[in-house]
Design a protein around this motif. Structure first.
Motif, PDB file in Angstrom:
ATOM      1  N   UNK A  95     -69.724  53.771 -36.188  1.00 52.92           N
ATOM      2  CA  UNK A  95     -68.634  54.424 -36.912  1.00 52.92           C
ATOM      3  C   UNK A  95     -69.025  54.608 -38.375  1.00 52.92           C
ATOM      4  N   UNK A  96     -68.325  55.492 -39.048  1.00 57.58           N
ATOM      5  CA  UNK A  96     -68.472  55.668 -40.494  1.00 57.58           C
ATOM      6  C   UNK A  96     -67.224  55.103 -41.155  1.00 57.58           C
ATOM      7  N   UNK A  97     -67.391  54.280 -42.181  1.00 62.21           N
ATOM      8  CA  UNK A  97     -66.255  53.608 -42.817  1.00 62.21           C
ATOM      9  C   UNK A  97     -66.190  53.995 -44.286  1.00 62.21           C
ATOM     10  N   UNK A  98     -65.018  54.449 -44.717  1.00 61.29           N
ATOM     11  CA  UNK A  98     -64.753  54.770 -46.124  1.00 61.29           C
ATOM     12  C   UNK A  98     -63.722  53.765 -46.613  1.00 61.29           C
ATOM     13  N   UNK A  99     -64.084  52.968 -47.608  1.00 58.33           N
ATOM     14  CA  UNK A  99     -63.257  51.821 -48.001  1.00 58.33           C
ATOM     15  C   UNK A  99     -62.848  51.901 -49.460  1.00 58.33           C
ATOM     16  N   UNK A 100     -61.537  51.838 -49.689  1.00 56.13           N
ATOM     17  CA  UNK A 100     -60.974  51.791 -51.041  1.00 56.13           C
ATOM     18  C   UNK A 100     -60.572  50.347 -51.330  1.00 56.13           C
ATOM     19  N   UNK A 101     -60.963  49.834 -52.476  1.00 57.16           N
ATOM     20  CA  UNK A 101     -60.557  48.479 -52.854  1.00 57.16           C
ATOM     21  C   UNK A 101     -60.492  48.359 -54.362  1.00 57.16           C
ATOM     22  N   UNK A 102     -59.493  47.589 -54.830  1.00 62.00           N
ATOM     23  CA  UNK A 102     -59.372  47.304 -56.261  1.00 62.00           C
ATOM     24  C   UNK A 102     -60.173  46.075 -56.647  1.00 62.00           C
ATOM     25  N   UNK A 103     -60.692  45.351 -55.646  1.00 64.20           N
ATOM     26  CA  UNK A 103     -61.492  44.158 -55.906  1.00 64.20           C
ATOM     27  C   UNK A 103     -62.973  44.538 -55.889  1.00 64.20           C
ATOM     28  N   UNK A 104     -63.567  44.613 -57.064  1.00 61.77           N
ATOM     29  CA  UNK A 104     -64.966  45.041 -57.146  1.00 61.77           C
ATOM     30  C   UNK A 104     -65.918  44.122 -56.386  1.00 61.77           C
ATOM     31  N   UNK A 105     -65.741  42.790 -56.435  1.00 58.59           N
ATOM     32  CA  UNK A 105     -66.639  41.937 -55.643  1.00 58.59           C
ATOM     33  C   UNK A 105     -66.591  42.272 -54.153  1.00 58.59           C
ATOM     34  N   UNK A 106     -65.420  42.682 -53.661  1.00 56.37           N
ATOM     35  CA  UNK A 106     -65.286  43.057 -52.257  1.00 56.37           C
ATOM     36  C   UNK A 106     -66.112  44.304 -51.945  1.00 56.37           C
ATOM     37  N   UNK A 107     -66.042  45.310 -52.806  1.00 56.24           N
ATOM     38  CA  UNK A 107     -66.842  46.519 -52.602  1.00 56.24           C
ATOM     39  C   UNK A 107     -68.333  46.202 -52.664  1.00 56.24           C
ATOM     40  N   UNK A 108     -68.715  45.380 -53.640  1.00 58.75           N
ATOM     41  CA  UNK A 108     -70.126  45.048 -53.802  1.00 58.75           C
ATOM     42  C   UNK A 108     -70.650  44.220 -52.632  1.00 58.75           C
ATOM     43  N   UNK A 109     -69.750  43.418 -52.030  1.00 56.71           N
ATOM     44  CA  UNK A 109     -70.163  42.546 -50.933  1.00 56.71           C
ATOM     45  C   UNK A 109     -70.173  43.213 -49.578  1.00 56.71           C
ATOM     46  N   UNK A 110     -69.504  44.375 -49.442  1.00 51.18           N
ATOM     47  CA  UNK A 110     -69.358  44.983 -48.112  1.00 51.18           C
ATOM     48  C   UNK A 110     -69.970  46.377 -47.978  1.00 51.18           C
ATOM     49  N   UNK A 111     -70.198  47.063 -49.093  1.00 51.93           N
ATOM     50  CA  UNK A 111     -70.541  48.496 -49.014  1.00 51.93           C
ATOM     51  C   UNK A 111     -72.042  48.764 -49.179  1.00 51.93           C
ATOM     52  N   UNK A 112     -72.481  49.845 -48.533  1.00 54.05           N
ATOM     53  CA  UNK A 112     -73.866  50.318 -48.663  1.00 54.05           C
ATOM     54  C   UNK A 112     -74.023  51.255 -49.856  1.00 54.05           C
ATOM     55  N   UNK A 113     -72.925  51.889 -50.233  1.00 57.00           N
ATOM     56  CA  UNK A 113     -72.948  52.881 -51.313  1.00 57.00           C
ATOM     57  C   UNK A 113     -71.539  52.937 -51.876  1.00 57.00           C
ATOM     58  N   UNK A 114     -71.436  53.208 -53.179  1.00 51.78           N
ATOM     59  CA  UNK A 114     -70.115  53.219 -53.820  1.00 51.78           C
ATOM     60  C   UNK A 114     -69.954  54.476 -54.669  1.00 51.78           C
ATOM     61  N   UNK A 115     -68.855  55.202 -54.415  1.00 48.85           N
ATOM     62  CA  UNK A 115     -68.431  56.274 -55.312  1.00 48.85           C
ATOM     63  C   UNK A 115     -67.473  55.674 -56.337  1.00 48.85           C
ATOM     64  N   UNK A 116     -67.562  56.138 -57.575  1.00 45.82           N
ATOM     65  CA  UNK A 116     -66.648  55.691 -58.624  1.00 45.82           C
ATOM     66  C   UNK A 116     -65.738  56.855 -58.989  1.00 45.82           C
ATOM     67  N   UNK A 117     -64.423  56.610 -58.967  1.00 46.47           N
ATOM     68  CA  UNK A 117     -63.455  57.649 -59.328  1.00 46.47           C
ATOM     69  C   UNK A 117     -62.764  57.308 -60.636  1.00 46.47           C
ATOM     70  N   UNK A 118     -62.457  58.342 -61.387  1.00 47.68           N
ATOM     71  CA  UNK A 118     -61.646  58.184 -62.595  1.00 47.68           C
ATOM     72  C   UNK A 118     -60.883  59.479 -62.836  1.00 47.68           C
TER      73      UNK A 118
END
Length: 512
Positions: A459-482
């Protein structure tokens, strides 16, 4: 001299088929911040509902001793009248009423049945000043952010001459700066002699503000830690919460990443109410087979708006852009079409949008894929029960049975039911919006394990999180939005909290 303001003795509370609390004891000193921690389902919120009268005297066993007297609370107002005020995780504000009207709702400044609006708004100004808000009392609650709404709830508590303030997951929906402001306010209240009980899964925040920490596990008191006398670390708290060491917060994953499954091109959307305001600007995103891709950003960056607008245009006005699945254009103009195209969306608001709370685990699990448990448009109850039982087992949903109503489940188990529902739809792409919000470290680990399994299944997973350690610990790649734009794309090796924040800050500078 004993400075105990509250003692709860041998509290036992039973629901049909479940003993939620068993001989729980809690002792709180006057003028302290007392933290209550434990896994989802440990009984924290239930205990506080007993204390505040949400669960009235007679519905539980044990005694509540407050300010030296045994108390019997039949309704919430009974506890409020002697200074005990609870603020629930789901804020109890009326969006289309003003701040002033909300603060004094049910506690109006009235004589002979006539409300004095001058007194109401003058008192509101004083209360808002105490919590650090500069908004006008006439401002509608719908026009302020979640962080400020939380402060309005606290102002409302102060209007009731609060002595003991109970906060259930007060920072769960807040960004880092709003969380810090709230915690600083609690410490200021402590200096003024107000006692607070805080329930939170954010252990770093607990360590920052708490004087004592009481740990609950499986409805029982495990230990009370004195933060000024005992050695306190997150590892010690976790060990008491889960009964074991949690050596790695994020389970390892090694999955080969394949071809692109989802591609979003030039995605734009305008605000749902303020229709001339563009909230998303030319978003371009790809997610590949076996890949977990994160979306980072501050609150208000447009992450949820992007996810919801992509999923059947559930949010927004004048939504435009292209969506490709496996290289082919697909129609995602309605929720049904988005599901048929292979998308699934796990909302950040599981109670309002993710579940039918007064229905069972069974019916919630099969809700979006009834065709799979039906014959000639008639639901096969045996097949439906088999599916729900299977997901209850696979996702380790703690409940009395598949016939338990989801409203009576803990937050972590409710989240697993939402995941079950969407996994049963067999999507190619799963969009997860704050998938671990308001759940404990043990349940988080289980959610991360499920995410890893999804990636392993292709599967392909797109994950939104406000906890940066969570994104860093689970993701292969991160988009940054502002501010509704993608401002950076970072592979795992280059991503850190510093690089993410730097990308956000630089994008803000460019716009000025």
């Amino acid at each position: 001299m004993d400075n105990t303001i509250l003692e709860m003795r041998s509290i036992t509370k039973t629901f049909p088929g479940v003993k939620a609390l068993e001989n729980v004891n809690l002792k709180v000193r006057k003028g302290e911040i007392h933290a209550l921690v434990g896994e989802n389902g440990a009984g924290k919120s239930t205990l506080m509902k007993v204390l505040s009268g949400v669960y009235p005297t007679g519905s539980y066993e044990g005694d509540i001793v407050y300010e030296g007297e045994t108390r019997n609370f039949r309704v919430l107002k009974d506890s409020e009248e002697i200074g005990i005020v609870i603020i629930h995780q789901e804020l109890a504000l009326v969006p289309l009423l003003s701040i002033g009207e909300n603060i004094f709702l049910g506690n109006e400044n009235a004589k002979s049945g006539v409300i004095s609006w001058d007194e109401t708004f003058n008192r509101t100004k004083q209360l808002l000043k105490k919590v650090g808000l500069s908004e006008s009392p006439n401002t509608l609650v719908t026009d302020i952010g979640v962080g400020k709404q939380q402060l309005v709830e606290i102002a409302k508590a102060l209007s009731k001459s609060v002595k003991l303030l109970i906060l259930d997951e007060p920072t769960a929906s807040l960004n880092e700066s709003d969380s810090d402001a709230l915690l600083n306010l609690l410490m200021e209240f402590r200096n003024q002699g107000i006692t607070s009980i805080i329930i939170s899964h954010k252990l770093n925040e607990i360590r920052k503000v708490a004087d004592q920490i009481t740990v609950l596990r499986d409805g029982m008191t495990v230990k009370t830690l004195d933060c000024h006398a005992d050695e306190i670390s997150e590892d010690i708290i976790i060990r008491n919460m889960v009964g074991r060491d949690l050596e790695d917060r994020y389970p390892p994953r090694s999955v080969p990443i394949g071809e692109t499954i989802l591609e979003v091109k030039n995605w734009n959307a305008y605000h749902q109410q303020h229709r001339d305001r563009q909230v998303l600007h030319n978003i371009n995103v790809t997610v590949r087979k076996g890949e977990v891709v994160g979306i980072a950003g501050l609150m208000g960056a447009g992450r949820t708006e992007f996810a919801m607008s992509l999923f059947g245009k559930s949010y927004g006005h004048k939504v435009s852009g292209e969506v490709l699945m496996h290289g082919k254009h697909v129609d995602v103009s309605t929720v049904r079409r988005a599901i048929d195209a292979g998308l699934a969306y796990v909302t950040e608001d599981r109670k309002q949008l993710g579940l039918v709370l007064n229905d069972t685990i069974l019916h919630n699990t099969t809700l979006v894929n009834l065709k799979a448990v039906s014959n000639a448009s008639v639901i096969d109850s045996v097949k439906e029960s088999r599916v729900a039982t299977d997901y209850r087992s696979k996702l380790r949903i703690r409940s009395s049975s598949i016939f338990q109503e989801t409203v009576n489940l803990s937050g972590g188990n409710q989240q697993k039911v939402v995941l079950s529902k969407w996994l049963f739809s067999n999507p190619d792409v799963l969009i997860l919006d704050e998938p671990t919000r308001g759940i404990d470290v043990g349940a988080k680990y289980e959610i991360y394990t499920i995410i890893n399994q999804l990636a392993a299944d292709g599967k392909a997973v797109l994950m939104i999180s406000s906890e940066m350690p969570e994104l860093l610990g689970t993701c292969d790649r991160i988009y940054v939005m502002n501010e509704g734009r993608i401002v950076a794309e970072l592979p795992k090796g280059e991503a850190s909290q510093e690089t993410i924040m730097r990308a956000i800050m630089r994008s803000g500078e460019k716009k000025q």
